[in-house]
Design a protein around this motif. Structure first.
Motif, mmCIF file in Angstrom:
data_model
loop_
_atom_site.group_PDB
_atom_site.id
_atom_site.type_symbol
_atom_site.label_atom_id
_atom_site.label_comp_id
_atom_site.label_asym_id
_atom_site.label_seq_id
_atom_site.Cartn_x
_atom_site.Cartn_y
_atom_site.Cartn_z
ATOM 1 N N LYS A 43 32.635 37.462 49.003
ATOM 2 C CA LYS A 43 32.420 37.540 47.557
ATOM 3 C C LYS A 43 33.742 37.655 46.823
ATOM 4 O O LYS A 43 34.769 38.002 47.408
ATOM 5 C CB LYS A 43 31.523 38.732 47.214
ATOM 6 C CG LYS A 43 30.102 38.608 47.734
ATOM 7 C CD LYS A 43 29.220 39.704 47.186
ATOM 8 C CE LYS A 43 27.780 39.520 47.628
ATOM 9 N NZ LYS A 43 26.893 40.576 47.069
ATOM 10 N N GLU A 44 33.704 37.369 45.534
ATOM 11 C CA GLU A 44 34.904 37.497 44.720
ATOM 12 C C GLU A 44 35.194 38.967 44.419
ATOM 13 O O GLU A 44 34.297 39.818 44.458
ATOM 14 C CB GLU A 44 34.726 36.716 43.413
ATOM 15 C CG GLU A 44 34.621 35.212 43.606
ATOM 16 C CD GLU A 44 34.574 34.483 42.287
ATOM 17 O OE1 GLU A 44 34.713 33.242 42.309
ATOM 18 O OE2 GLU A 44 34.401 35.128 41.244
ATOM 19 N N ARG A 45 36.444 39.219 44.086
ATOM 20 C CA ARG A 45 36.824 40.576 43.712
ATOM 21 C C ARG A 45 36.175 40.922 42.367
ATOM 22 O O ARG A 45 36.244 40.143 41.422
ATOM 23 C CB ARG A 45 38.349 40.687 43.634
ATOM 24 C CG ARG A 45 38.859 42.093 43.592
ATOM 25 C CD ARG A 45 40.339 42.158 43.935
ATOM 26 N NE ARG A 45 40.596 41.781 45.338
ATOM 27 C CZ ARG A 45 41.770 41.957 45.931
ATOM 28 N NH1 ARG A 45 42.783 42.473 45.261
ATOM 29 N NH2 ARG A 45 41.936 41.599 47.178
ATOM 30 N N GLU A 46 35.579 42.106 42.304
ATOM 31 C CA GLU A 46 34.769 42.509 41.153
ATOM 32 C C GLU A 46 35.336 43.762 40.507
ATOM 33 O O GLU A 46 35.635 44.746 41.188
ATOM 34 C CB GLU A 46 33.332 42.778 41.620
ATOM 35 C CG GLU A 46 32.396 43.330 40.560
ATOM 36 C CD GLU A 46 31.081 43.818 41.133
ATOM 37 O OE1 GLU A 46 30.116 43.940 40.365
ATOM 38 O OE2 GLU A 46 31.021 44.090 42.346
ATOM 39 N N PHE A 47 35.436 43.751 39.188
ATOM 40 C CA PHE A 47 35.868 44.924 38.424
ATOM 41 C C PHE A 47 34.759 45.970 38.447
ATOM 42 O O PHE A 47 33.585 45.651 38.233
ATOM 43 C CB PHE A 47 36.164 44.495 36.996
ATOM 44 C CG PHE A 47 36.444 45.608 36.040
ATOM 45 C CD1 PHE A 47 35.426 46.146 35.256
ATOM 46 C CD2 PHE A 47 37.714 46.119 35.909
ATOM 47 C CE1 PHE A 47 35.684 47.160 34.362
ATOM 48 C CE2 PHE A 47 37.980 47.146 35.009
ATOM 49 C CZ PHE A 47 36.966 47.661 34.240
ATOM 50 N N VAL A 48 35.133 47.253 38.662
ATOM 51 C CA VAL A 48 34.128 48.319 38.637
ATOM 52 C C VAL A 48 34.436 49.431 37.655
ATOM 53 O O VAL A 48 33.526 50.168 37.264
ATOM 54 C CB VAL A 48 33.872 48.917 40.037
ATOM 55 C CG1 VAL A 48 33.274 47.907 40.984
ATOM 56 C CG2 VAL A 48 35.106 49.549 40.615
ATOM 57 N N VAL A 64 27.500 49.403 37.946
ATOM 58 C CA VAL A 64 27.889 50.748 38.381
ATOM 59 C C VAL A 64 27.752 51.785 37.269
ATOM 60 O O VAL A 64 27.937 52.981 37.532
ATOM 61 C CB VAL A 64 29.336 50.769 38.916
ATOM 62 C CG1 VAL A 64 29.511 49.735 40.016
ATOM 63 C CG2 VAL A 64 30.339 50.557 37.801
ATOM 64 N N LYS A 65 27.452 51.350 36.073
ATOM 65 C CA LYS A 65 27.368 52.281 34.943
ATOM 66 C C LYS A 65 26.325 53.362 35.220
ATOM 67 O O LYS A 65 25.218 53.068 35.670
ATOM 68 C CB LYS A 65 27.024 51.519 33.669
ATOM 69 C CG LYS A 65 27.241 52.286 32.391
ATOM 70 C CD LYS A 65 26.998 51.394 31.177
ATOM 71 C CE LYS A 65 28.029 50.299 31.083
ATOM 72 N NZ LYS A 65 27.846 49.448 29.875
ATOM 73 N N GLY A 66 26.697 54.603 34.980
ATOM 74 C CA GLY A 66 25.817 55.727 35.241
ATOM 75 C C GLY A 66 25.933 56.286 36.639
ATOM 76 O O GLY A 66 25.422 57.372 36.924
ATOM 77 N N ARG A 67 26.582 55.566 37.535
ATOM 78 C CA ARG A 67 26.760 56.035 38.918
ATOM 79 C C ARG A 67 28.232 56.292 39.243
ATOM 80 O O ARG A 67 28.540 57.206 40.003
ATOM 81 C CB ARG A 67 26.205 55.005 39.906
ATOM 82 C CG ARG A 67 24.733 54.717 39.739
ATOM 83 C CD ARG A 67 24.200 53.867 40.888
ATOM 84 N NE ARG A 67 24.844 52.561 40.959
ATOM 85 C CZ ARG A 67 25.512 52.128 42.029
ATOM 86 N NH1 ARG A 67 25.630 52.895 43.101
ATOM 87 N NH2 ARG A 67 26.057 50.921 42.024
#
Length: 123
Positions: A43-48, A64-67
Motif C-alpha cells: 500500500k501507499e504511505r498514508e498520513f495519520v 484514525v480520528k477519535g482513536r
C-alpha cells in the motif's frame, strides 16, 4: 537538517493501545510541522496525524480520528502518537516526518524521515 528516531512499536492485540515516540534533533525545530505516516505491505504511505512544534494545530484523517492522538513535548524534542482501540488494519510500519510550511498530507512534501517502527495488531 533534522534527525528523527522512532520507537515504541510492537505486537498488540486488537483493541489494545501503543504509544509511539519520535525523538527529533536539529536546528529551529519550531519552524517545522511534524507528521506521522504509516505504510502497510503493498500500500501507499498514508498520513495519520500532524502537529506543529509551535502551536496546537492538529490534523487527522477519518480512518484514525477519535482513536489516535498526536502530542509533543517541547522540552524533550519528542513527538508522540498515542494509538488506542487498535485494529488489524492499523498494522503497518509507522514513520515520523518533518516539513516546513503549510499542513500537508502528501508524504512527498516532507523533507525528513525516521527509519520507521513496526506496529502489528493481531485479531
Amino acid at each position: 537538517q533534522v534527525q528523527l528516531v522512532e520507537s515504541g512499536g510492537g505486537l498488540v492485540q486488537a483493541g489494545g493501545s501503543l504509544r509511539l515516540s519520535c525523538a527529533a534533533s536539529g536546528r529551529t525545530l519550531s519552524d517545522y510541522l511534524m507528521g506521522w505516516f504509516r505504510q502497510a505491505p503493498g500500500k501507499e504511505r498514508e498520513f495519520v496525524a500532524g502537529i506543529r512544534w509551535s502551536g496546537n494545530s492538529l490534523n487527522y484523517p477519518d480512518s484514525v480520528k477519535g482513536r489516535f492522538t498526536i502530542s509533543r513535548d517541547n522540552a524533550k524534542n519528542t513527538v508522540y502518537l498515542q494509538m488506542n482501540n487498535l485494529k488489524s488494519e492499523d498494522t503497518a510500519v509507522y514513520y515520523c516526518a518533518a516539513k516546513r510550511g503549510l499542513f500537508g498530507r502528501d508524504p512527498a512534501g516532507y523533507n525528513y524521515w525516521g527509519q520507521g517502527t513496526q506496529v502489528t495488531v493481531s485479531s
